[in-house]
Every structure is written in structure tokens, then in C-alpha cells.
Design a protein around this motif. Structure first.
Motif, PDB file in Angstrom:
ATOM      1  N   ALA A   1       0.826  -1.208   0.000  1.00 52.73           N
ATOM      2  CA  ALA A   1       0.000   0.000   0.000  1.00 52.73           C
ATOM      3  C   ALA A   1       0.861   1.259   0.000  1.00 52.73           C
ATOM      4  CB  ALA A   1      -0.939  -0.008   1.198  1.00 52.73           C
ATOM      5  N   ALA A   2       1.688   1.373  -1.027  1.00 51.61           N
ATOM      6  CA  ALA A   2       2.617   2.483  -1.193  1.00 51.61           C
ATOM      7  C   ALA A   2       2.768   2.722  -2.687  1.00 51.61           C
ATOM      8  CB  ALA A   2       3.964   2.142  -0.553  1.00 51.61           C
TER       9      ALA A   2
ATOM     10  N   TYR B   1      -5.639   0.285  -2.570  1.00 48.73           N
ATOM     11  CA  TYR B   1      -5.516  -0.150  -1.177  1.00 48.73           C
ATOM     12  C   TYR B   1      -6.273   0.788  -0.219  1.00 48.73           C
ATOM     13  CZ  TYR B   1      -1.826  -2.722  -3.515  1.00 48.73           C
ATOM     14  OH  TYR B   1      -1.125  -3.509  -4.392  1.00 48.73           O
TER      15      TYR B   1
ATOM     16  N   ARG C   1       1.640   4.691   4.797  1.00 42.62           N
ATOM     17  CA  ARG C   1       1.279   4.643   3.377  1.00 42.62           C
ATOM     18  C   ARG C   1       2.481   4.946   2.487  1.00 42.62           C
ATOM     19  NH1 ARG C   1      -3.606   2.362   2.041  1.00 42.62           N
ATOM     20  NH2 ARG C   1      -3.751   3.733   0.244  1.00 42.62           N
ATOM     21  N   SER C   2       3.653   4.587   2.939  1.00 40.14           N
ATOM     22  CA  SER C   2       4.871   4.785   2.151  1.00 40.14           C
ATOM     23  C   SER C   2       5.886   3.727   2.536  1.00 40.14           C
ATOM     24  CB  SER C   2       5.467   6.174   2.385  1.00 40.14           C
ATOM     25  OG  SER C   2       5.855   6.335   3.736  1.00 40.14           O
TER      26      SER C   2
ATOM     27  N   PRO D   1       4.055   9.168   0.067  1.00 37.58           N
ATOM     28  CA  PRO D   1       2.855   8.478   0.567  1.00 37.58           C
ATOM     29  C   PRO D   1       1.835   8.203  -0.531  1.00 37.58           C
ATOM     30  CG  PRO D   1       2.730  10.799   1.105  1.00 37.58           C
ATOM     31  CD  PRO D   1       4.073  10.584   0.463  1.00 37.58           C
TER      32      PRO D   1
ATOM     33  N   ASP E   1      -1.908   8.293  -0.731  1.00 37.09           N
ATOM     34  CA  ASP E   1      -3.164   8.741  -0.126  1.00 37.09           C
ATOM     35  C   ASP E   1      -3.168   8.507   1.380  1.00 37.09           C
ATOM     36  OD1 ASP E   1      -5.655   9.633   0.488  1.00 37.09           O
ATOM     37  OD2 ASP E   1      -6.732   8.273  -0.839  1.00 37.09           O
ATOM     38  N   GLU E   2      -2.574   9.435   2.098  1.00 42.28           N
ATOM     39  CA  GLU E   2      -2.451   9.304   3.549  1.00 42.28           C
ATOM     40  C   GLU E   2      -3.803   9.205   4.254  1.00 42.28           C
ATOM     41  OE1 GLU E   2       1.300  11.775   4.965  1.00 42.28           O
ATOM     42  OE2 GLU E   2       0.224  12.818   3.336  1.00 42.28           O
TER      43      GLU E   2
ATOM     44  N   GLN F   1      -5.993   7.188   3.690  1.00 41.81           N
ATOM     45  CA  GLN F   1      -6.366   5.770   3.772  1.00 41.81           C
ATOM     46  C   GLN F   1      -5.526   5.005   4.800  1.00 41.81           C
ATOM     47  OE1 GLN F   1      -8.917   4.290   2.452  1.00 41.81           O
ATOM     48  NE2 GLN F   1      -9.628   6.023   1.228  1.00 41.81           N
ATOM     49  N   ALA F   2      -4.735   5.724   5.603  1.00 44.07           N
ATOM     50  CA  ALA F   2      -3.866   5.070   6.587  1.00 44.07           C
ATOM     51  C   ALA F   2      -4.666   4.469   7.732  1.00 44.07           C
ATOM     52  CB  ALA F   2      -2.854   6.072   7.130  1.00 44.07           C
TER      53      ALA F   2
END
Length: 548
Positions: A399-400, A418, A453-454, A464, A466-467, A469-470
Motif C-alpha cells: 500500500a505504497a 488499497y 502509506r509509504s 505516501p 493517499d495518507e 487511507q492510513a
């Protein structure tokens, strides 16, 4: 009289599988948790033979449970030609050469090579190293084979071989096969490779188990039980390891639905699964899940999409057509099987959700079906998981940002992938798995990506995806412990008195370090069934991922 503990772990911070508690210590006796509390409370159970482990402020948590792993494949590869350590083309070729020199087998097999290093590997590269016997090496994603000329010859693959359904034999400018085979094309060679023996697979499982222990993984779900892409069914090896006690982790497995299964074949397949489930259960191996690969992967343009690929070479195809998938879900659901579905494309997701919805309408609440990978989901479909009772089986390390997939699906689709936050807020249960050996099995690396997200390493590190979605740290930890355990092992997977004593002690306290440094955490000690099975210094950090 106070019961004496076998182990007292003190001085830590206890995460119970859902939340961080005020407790600092855990005691075990036999294979069960005896007590949880502060140090003084737990040390009341100290006896003359009790072992004391000082967590020294580090996290004490349930052992990680990998909800999607290919431990048998991974272990056999680790004992054959393992290319996962290579960080350059030169290192990869050197490992192939070393494995060839060390092996006297008819075929040289193994895998783990990276598409980042070899966008299009050729038979000539392998011919230069091993000209006299067949070589077949899976990519890290296990959707592609890299083979030499001798392997093509044995498989009868020539310039005149028709392209198989849902696969591709790559050819050069003159029309000759290059030795690069995707999806079902890989099976043309795979079916010619002598399968590993049950004894070889059991040795691989034992090797994989020890490696997973070093990462704090105390249980897992074997994602394919059946013949797949030239690899033998590993069921017998699991049964042998459970019977002789060498497989000590808590394990379950998914019975494999062959690609291309038709609607007419589903009733006999489900009946056979029922027979195998009962037979395996008698031996102590839970196989109440059916695994189907609904589509392929975006890198090979074989994931099934709602809109065409950027190359305009189509939208990918389903490995099971809609009628067959619906029949499979309906009949497996009725028979009490949970569906474990590999899906990478948004069309594949929609078709699967429609099939599960039909099963819920027909049968009401039923088994906990789960969808793995989740790389592309239309927003209208992401909110359907919770109401349908579908668990998101996340491979969070992916998911990055993945720049290699942008030419296939475009920037917008890559950046909307993700959607963990949307899934969680929509009521979906969350579980986590690695898909090892497709990508590294380290839970802390995956948790880092789920929270940040990275990627902390490799191409694109730091940027990242889309932070918004963390997940929170607690959510990510819960998914990899209690979430996975309840999904694939059928037990809560929480630290509580009377529960099985499967624990992992981290090298630090993740709640007391910056989120950007979560990837630095390691596993300091692992307890399986009340026995310390791993204590070591931190292992080297993997430096790449593969997806699918």
C-alpha cells in the motif's frame, strides 16, 4: 496455592491483540497464558524453575498470524535456488550459477527474482550459465517463469506454439520465445518439472517455520493446498509435520480451486473439498477455506479491470468466468467453506462482491469470506465489504506508490489503491498477510506501510499513497494479530488468561517511537505454545517488495 509459571515476561507494555493495556507482564504455564498484570502480580507465579524474561520496556503482543502466505513454496525455494537476497543483476546471476554448481538435480528450480532488476529476462542469460539442463525460476510474484532454452525444448514451446488462455509466451522480434512466460503460459513448463517430494516439502516447511518465528509469526494460513504452476500439493507434508510434531505453529490452509474451473465442474469440486476437509480435520489440520484466483496481476495486464489498461490492450480477463465464480461462491458457502479470493483488479472485486451478495441473499449469514490484495477497488464497492461480512485480507506492504505499475494502469488508479481506511470505516473486518515469498514476510515492515502509506526502503521510498487511507498503529497491530487469528485460525488471538501462549516481544515500543521509524522494529523473542522458540539479534531489513 499459586500456580508456578514456566515463563514470566516482565517489564514490558502489553498489547492484548486489540488495544494497548496498562499491564506490563505475562506469565505462561504449559501452552497457556497463566496470568496478565503488573510485574508484581505476575511474579507471584515465580517458582524455582520459572524462566524470567525482561522485556525492558518493549512491546509484548500476541504472535503475528499471517493470513496469506505460501510457506511451503517459500521454504522449498529457500532450500533450492533462492534469489530473494539479490540486490542487483550481477548478484542474481551469481546466485543462479552457485545453485547450479551445488545441485545435481535434473532441473534447476527456485525463484524470487525481481522485475525491478529484470523487466524482461531472457533464455540466453540462463543459457550462458546453465546450457545443459533445464532451468525454471519463478519471479517473486509467482505469476511468471524465467526459463532457459532447454526448458522450452522439453515443454515443446516454439515460435508456433499458440498463446494460451490467460497467459502469454513472450517472443522476440523474430518470433522466437524469449524464455519469459506469464500466468498460464508458465504452466506449460511447470507441468514438465518433477514436483518436489513430500519429504522435500516438509523440510521446506520446517525451514519456513523457523524463519517466520524469527519475525514473530506464530501462526499462518497456507494460501494454496493443491497442485499449482508445477508445484506439488503440500497437504501431505503439513499432515506429516502436524503428526510428528515438527510443525508447532498454529496453521490452517485453503483448498485450491484450479484456474479455468467451469460452472459445470463446481459441484464435484465442492464435494471433493468436503471430503478433504473431513480427512484433514481428522489429522488436526483445518482446511475450511477454498482459494480461488479470480484474476491476475496489473504488471502483466492480467488483472481484470472495469476500464482498459493504458496500453489499450484490453481490460484483463477473469480466471474464473462470472457464472463459474457465482456457482463456486454459492455452493462453497452452502457447504460451510470460506472463500479466500485473490483479486487485483476492480472488475474482479465487483464480480466477487456480487457473487457473495447472492450467497448472502440465498443462505443468510455464513462463513467469513475474505478478499486478498485489494490493489484496485471502485469506491462504490469499497463500502460493500462491511455489510456483506467480507474481511479485507490486506497485504499492507504493497500500500505504497508503485511507479512500475503506472504505465499499465495510470497514476490515478495507482493512487486510489488499497483503500484501507474506507474499508475499515465501512465496517469491514481487517486481517493481514504477507503473501511471502511474493514479498517479504516481516510484519513490522507491513505495519509501517499501513500506518505511513509509504515504503521505508527501495524505489519510491518516502512518498505516501493517499495518507487519508492510513490505519492507526493499533488497527494495524490488531489486524496482524487478533484479526488474522480469528479469520484463519478460528481463535481470538488475544492475550488473555487461558489462551494459547503464542507471543512476540518486539525490539522496542512502537507506541513510543515516531511512525516513520516503525520499520526499524524487529522481533526480540518469540514464544510458541509456551516455549521460547526464537531469541536473536535483529535480522537484516529486506529492501524491496513485489506485488501479486
Amino acid at each position: 496455592m499459586t500456580e508456578s509459571a514456566d515463563i514470566c515476561i516482565i517489564g514490558g507494555r502489553v498489547f492484548d491483540g486489540r488495544t494497548l493495556t496498562p499491564h506490563t507482564a505475562v506469565a505462561t504455564r504449559g501452552d497457556r497464558i497463566l496470568a496478565i498484570g503488573d510485574d508484581a502480580t505476575v511474579l507471584r507465579h515465580r517458582g524455582s524453575t520459572t524462566r524470567i524474561l525482561d522485556a525492558a520496556g518493549r512491546l509484548i503482543a500476541p504472535g503475528f498470524v499471517d493470513a496469506h502466505v505460501h510457506a511451503a513454496f517459500a521454504g522449498v525455494e529457500r532450500l533450492s535456488c533462492d534469489l530473494t537476497p539479490a540486490r542487483s543483476v550481477e548478484e542474481t546471476l551469481a546466485l543462479v550459477q552457485q545453485a547450479a554448481a551445488a545441485s545435481d538435480q535434473e532441473w534447476l528450480t527456485g525463484g524470487g527474482w525481481s522485475h525491478e532488476l529484470f523487466p524482461h529476462p531472457t533464455r540466453q542469460q540462463l543459457d550462458a550459465l546453465v546450457p545443459d539442463r533445464p532451468v525454471a525460476l519463478s519471479d517473486a510474484g509467482h505469476h511468471t517463469l524465467w526459463v532457459n532454452s532447454r526448458a522450452l525444448e522439453i515443454a515443446g514451446i516454439t515460435r508456433d506454439t499458440p498463446q494460451p488462455h490467460n497467459g502469454h509466451i513472450h517472443v522476440d522480434a523474430s518470433g522466437e520465445p524469449t524464455g519469459y512466460l506469464n500466468e498460464s503460459a508458465a504452466e506449460l513448463v511447470g507441468r514438465c518439472i518433477p514436483p518436489a517430494t513430500d519429504a522435500e516439502i516438509l523440510a521446506g516447511l520446517q525451514n519456513a517455520q523457523e524463519y517466520l518465528w524469527s519475525l514473530g509469526v506464530t501462526g499462518w494460513h497456507e494460501a494454496i493446498l493443491g497442485e499449482y504452476n508445477g508445484k506439488a500439493d503440500c497437504t501431505a507434508s503439513y499432515l506429516a509435520g502436524i503428526t510428528d510434531g515438527s510443525i508447532r505453529s498454529a496453521v490452517s490452509g485453503a483448498l485450491w480451486v484450479p484456474q479455468g474451473t467451469t460452472e459445470a465442474e463446481v459441484p464435484a469440486l465442492v464435494a471433493d473439498f468436503e471430503r478433504r476437509r473431513a480427512q484433514n480435520a481428522d489429522a488436526g489440520f483445518t482446511t475450511s477455506t477454498a482459494k480461488a484466483m479470480v484474476d491476475g496481476v496489473p504488471h502483466g495486464e492480467t488483472a481484470a479491470l472495469l476500464e482498459p489498461y493504458c496500453s489499450h490492450h484490453g481490460s484483463g480477463e477473469l480466471h474464473l468466468d462470472e457464472a463459474a465464480l457465482r456457482a463456486l461462491v454459492l455452493q462453497a458457502d452452502r457447504a460451510g467453506f470460506a472463500l479466500h479470493l485473490h483479486i487485483m483488479g476492480d472488475r474482479g472485486i465487483r464480480v466477487a462482491l456480487d457473487a457473495v451478495e447472492a450467497a448472502r441473499v440465498a443462505h443468510g449469514p455464513g462463513p467469513r469470506h475474505h478478499i486478498a490484495h485489494l490493489s484496485m477497488i471502485h469506491p462504490d464497492d469499497a463500502v460493500r465489504f462491511g455489510p456483506l461480512g467480507i474481511t479485507a485480507n490486506m497485504q499492507a506492504l504493497w500500500a505504497a506508490p508503485d511507479l512500475s505499475v503506472v504505465p499499465m494502469i495510470g497514476e490515478e488508479r495507482m493512487r486510489s489503491g488499497y483503500p484501507f481506511r474506507t474499508l475499515a470505516d465501512g465496517g469491514a473486518d481487517l486481517a493481514m498477510g504477507s503473501d511471502w515469498p511474493v514479498s517479504p514476510a516481516d510484519p513490522w515492515a507491513a505495519i509501517h506501510v499501513a500506518v505511513n502509506r509509504s515504503l521505508p526502503f527501495g524505489p519510491g521510498a518516502g512518498a505516501p499513497l493517499d495518507e487519508d487511507q492510513a490505519l492507526s498503529l493499533s488497527e494495524a497491530l490488531a489486524a496482524y494479530t487478533s484479526g488474522s487469528s480469528s479469520l484463519v485460525l478460528g481463535v481470538p488471538g488475544r492475550l488473555r488468561v487461558g489462551a494459547r501462549a503464542d507471543l512476540a516481544i518486539a525490539s522496542g515500543d512502537p507506541f513510543d517511537v515516531p511512525a516513520a521509524r516503525l520499520h526499524e522494529l524487529r522481533t526480540a523473542a518469540t514464544v510458541v505454545g509456551g516455549e521460547v522458540v526464537f531469541e536473536a539479534e535483529a535480522a537484516p531489513r529486506p529492501v524491496r517488495t513485489e506485488r501479486g
